[in-house]
Design an enzyme around this catalytic site. Sequence first.
Site, PDB file in Angstrom:
ATOM      1  N   ARG A  36     -19.704   2.984 -74.701  1.00 33.84           N
ATOM      2  CA  ARG A  36     -20.153   1.731 -74.483  1.00 33.84           C
ATOM      3  C   ARG A  36     -19.981   1.314 -72.842  1.00 33.84           C
ATOM      4  O   ARG A  36     -18.825   1.993 -72.262  1.00 33.84           O
ATOM      5  CB  ARG A  36     -19.157   0.478 -75.231  1.00 33.84           C
ATOM      6  N   ARG A  49     -11.020 -15.590 -83.941  1.00 30.27           N
ATOM      7  CA  ARG A  49     -10.431 -14.290 -84.307  1.00 30.27           C
ATOM      8  C   ARG A  49      -9.197 -14.443 -85.044  1.00 30.27           C
ATOM      9  O   ARG A  49      -8.539 -13.217 -85.334  1.00 30.27           O
ATOM     10  CB  ARG A  49      -9.987 -13.674 -83.038  1.00 30.27           C
ATOM     11  N   ARG A  53     -15.214  -0.364 -69.967  1.00 26.50           N
ATOM     12  CA  ARG A  53     -14.009  -1.618 -69.970  1.00 26.50           C
ATOM     13  C   ARG A  53     -12.573  -0.908 -70.024  1.00 26.50           C
ATOM     14  O   ARG A  53     -12.627   0.230 -70.836  1.00 26.50           O
ATOM     15  CB  ARG A  53     -14.347  -2.219 -70.959  1.00 26.50           C
ATOM     16  N   ARG A  57      -6.789  -2.304 -81.122  1.00 28.45           N
ATOM     17  CA  ARG A  57      -7.494  -3.489 -81.384  1.00 28.45           C
ATOM     18  C   ARG A  57      -7.865  -3.351 -82.641  1.00 28.45           C
ATOM     19  O   ARG A  57      -8.219  -4.554 -83.371  1.00 28.45           O
ATOM     20  CB  ARG A  57      -8.916  -3.412 -80.402  1.00 28.45           C
ATOM     21  N   LYS A  59     -21.348  -6.909 -82.562  1.00 23.89           N
ATOM     22  CA  LYS A  59     -21.657  -8.602 -82.633  1.00 23.89           C
ATOM     23  C   LYS A  59     -22.090  -9.000 -81.200  1.00 23.89           C
ATOM     24  O   LYS A  59     -22.925  -9.886 -81.265  1.00 23.89           O
ATOM     25  CB  LYS A  59     -19.931  -9.329 -82.341  1.00 23.89           C
TER      26      LYS A  59
HETATM   27  P1  ADP Z   1     -15.081  -6.959 -78.444  1.00 20.23           P
HETATM   28  O1  ADP Z   1     -16.314  -7.144 -78.006  1.00 20.23           O
HETATM   29  O2  ADP Z   1     -14.958  -5.429 -78.079  1.00 20.23           O
HETATM   30  O3  ADP Z   1     -14.687  -7.162 -79.661  1.00 20.23           O
HETATM   31  P2  ADP Z   1     -14.349  -8.954 -76.855  1.00 20.23           P
HETATM   32  O4  ADP Z   1     -15.033  -8.905 -75.647  1.00 20.23           O
HETATM   33  O5  ADP Z   1     -14.479 -10.018 -77.832  1.00 20.23           O
HETATM   34  O6  ADP Z   1     -14.124  -7.547 -77.544  1.00 20.23           O
HETATM   35  O7  ADP Z   1     -12.783  -9.321 -76.612  1.00 20.23           O
HETATM   36  C1  ADP Z   1     -12.052  -8.450 -75.644  1.00 20.23           C
HETATM   37  C2  ADP Z   1     -10.315  -9.045 -75.427  1.00 20.23           C
HETATM   38  O8  ADP Z   1     -10.415 -10.376 -75.024  1.00 20.23           O
HETATM   39  C3  ADP Z   1      -9.645  -9.024 -76.888  1.00 20.23           C
HETATM   40  O9  ADP Z   1      -9.176  -7.719 -77.198  1.00 20.23           O
HETATM   41  C4  ADP Z   1      -8.587 -10.112 -76.650  1.00 20.23           C
HETATM   42  O10 ADP Z   1      -7.665  -9.485 -76.054  1.00 20.23           O
HETATM   43  C5  ADP Z   1      -9.460 -11.126 -75.788  1.00 20.23           C
HETATM   44  N1  ADP Z   1     -10.185 -11.949 -76.867  1.00 20.23           N
HETATM   45  C6  ADP Z   1     -11.445 -12.307 -76.719  1.00 20.23           C
HETATM   46  N2  ADP Z   1     -11.818 -13.201 -77.682  1.00 20.23           N
HETATM   47  C7  ADP Z   1     -10.485 -13.752 -78.081  1.00 20.23           C
HETATM   48  C8  ADP Z   1     -10.115 -14.445 -79.127  1.00 20.23           C
HETATM   49  N3  ADP Z   1     -10.834 -15.574 -79.662  1.00 20.23           N
HETATM   50  N4  ADP Z   1      -8.718 -14.853 -79.278  1.00 20.23           N
HETATM   51  C9  ADP Z   1      -7.607 -13.995 -78.711  1.00 20.23           C
HETATM   52  N5  ADP Z   1      -8.131 -12.941 -77.801  1.00 20.23           N
HETATM   53  C10 ADP Z   1      -9.401 -12.922 -77.505  1.00 20.23           C
HETATM   54  P1  ADP Z   2     -18.835  -5.966 -80.228  1.00 22.19           P
HETATM   55  O1  ADP Z   2     -19.385  -7.181 -79.396  1.00 22.19           O
HETATM   56  O2  ADP Z   2     -18.727  -6.187 -81.584  1.00 22.19           O
HETATM   57  O3  ADP Z   2     -17.360  -5.647 -79.545  1.00 22.19           O
HETATM   58  P2  ADP Z   2     -21.038  -4.519 -78.898  1.00 22.19           P
HETATM   59  O4  ADP Z   2     -22.518  -5.384 -79.257  1.00 22.19           O
HETATM   60  O5  ADP Z   2     -20.581  -4.636 -77.744  1.00 22.19           O
HETATM   61  O6  ADP Z   2     -19.953  -4.655 -79.834  1.00 22.19           O
HETATM   62  O7  ADP Z   2     -21.421  -2.989 -79.130  1.00 22.19           O
HETATM   63  C1  ADP Z   2     -20.377  -1.811 -79.127  1.00 22.19           C
HETATM   64  C2  ADP Z   2     -21.279  -0.566 -78.554  1.00 22.19           C
HETATM   65  O8  ADP Z   2     -22.006   0.024 -79.586  1.00 22.19           O
HETATM   66  C3  ADP Z   2     -21.898  -0.716 -77.321  1.00 22.19           C
HETATM   67  O9  ADP Z   2     -22.023   0.272 -76.607  1.00 22.19           O
HETATM   68  C4  ADP Z   2     -23.403  -1.049 -77.982  1.00 22.19           C
HETATM   69  O10 ADP Z   2     -24.416  -0.854 -77.241  1.00 22.19           O
HETATM   70  C5  ADP Z   2     -23.420  -0.241 -79.305  1.00 22.19           C
HETATM   71  N1  ADP Z   2     -24.221  -0.633 -80.260  1.00 22.19           N
HETATM   72  C6  ADP Z   2     -24.280  -1.980 -80.789  1.00 22.19           C
HETATM   73  N2  ADP Z   2     -25.225  -1.817 -82.132  1.00 22.19           N
HETATM   74  C7  ADP Z   2     -25.351  -0.805 -82.422  1.00 22.19           C
HETATM   75  C8  ADP Z   2     -25.952  -0.090 -83.376  1.00 22.19           C
HETATM   76  N3  ADP Z   2     -26.658  -0.613 -84.281  1.00 22.19           N
HETATM   77  N4  ADP Z   2     -25.854   1.482 -83.375  1.00 22.19           N
HETATM   78  C9  ADP Z   2     -25.292   2.098 -82.538  1.00 22.19           C
HETATM   79  N5  ADP Z   2     -24.670   1.434 -81.597  1.00 22.19           N
HETATM   80  C10 ADP Z   2     -24.775   0.182 -81.377  1.00 22.19           C
END
Ligand code: ADP
Ligand code: ADP
Length: 213
Positions: free
Chosen positions: A127, A88, A160, A171, A13
């Site tokens: 990541r 979320r 992270r 998660r 995302k």
């Molecule tokens: P990822 O990109 O791996 O999905 P995020 O950076 O979006 O992770 O979120 C990391 C953490 O921050 C989540 O696991 C949650 O604890 C918190 N978080 C982020 N966005 C939200 C949301 N909209 N509602 C509740 N918790 C959130």
């Molecule tokens: P989210 O915001 O949904 O948690 P990220 O954009 O941080 O996800 O991507 C999660 C991990 O996967 C990161 O290490 C990113 O560089 C990698 N990644 C993102 N898109 C792709 C893809 N299409 N194929 C393989 N790895 C990817």
Amino acid sequence: MKIVMLGAPGAGKGTQAKMIAETYGIPHVSTGDIFRANIKGGTPLGMEAKTYMDKGALVPDELTVRILLDRVAQDDCKNGYVLDGFPRTIPQAEVLDAELDKLGDKIDYAIDVEVPDENIVKRMGGRRACLSCGATYHIVHIPPKQEGICDKCGSELVLRDDDKEETVMKRLAVYHEQTQPLIDFYTKKGVLKTVDGTVDSTDVFAAIRGILD
Ligand code: ADP
Ligand code: ADP
Ligand code: ZN
């Protein structure tokens, strides 16, 4: 244009939201990035959010909604934005919907980036994140030009705290229980678009452009 990114943690995302933001000239708004910036800055908000994030749990809706609504009320969000990691939960989506409704506005697209759980677990250990500018990399798939250093701002990249395998599993469970129902929510609103997130990130983006252009 107002866009919501949906998908499991690690689906890509953030990667896609950044490309959308650059291409379409709208801000990328990530609640996770806002929380991490607050943790880094040692603010009370950061300290509260961290207790939930470290466990792989969601930060409570009330707090999260307040942060998000403050952010999208800022001037740069006037012509739209791409939301990454918000909403979320159904209550978060309902509040956002109601606030937009008051302004005679709505979400134009909810883009679901689909990636099976098995791929997610493999991806997350690789990541690397920049806690200064929010950029993310992958040690194999999307490596930085110089190992361990952010291409965009030169800061050090980190694994992270919540990307350890155990926390990722937690998660994912939280995602299926609390976030996946949003797919239905946005389908009913007629704005859901699905893309295959397992292909190369440039190909995922090509599919998204096909939807937005
Ligand atoms: P990822 O990109 O791996 O999905 P995020 O950076 O979006 O992770 O979120 C990391 C953490 O921050 C989540 O696991 C949650 O604890 C918190 N978080 C982020 N966005 C939200 C949301 N909209 N509602 C509740 N918790 C959130
Ligand atoms: P989210 O915001 O949904 O948690 P990220 O954009 O941080 O996800 O991507 C999660 C991990 O996967 C990161 O290490 C990113 O560089 C990698 N990644 C993102 N898109 C792709 C893809 N299409 N194929 C393989 N790895 C990817
Ligand atoms: Zn950076």
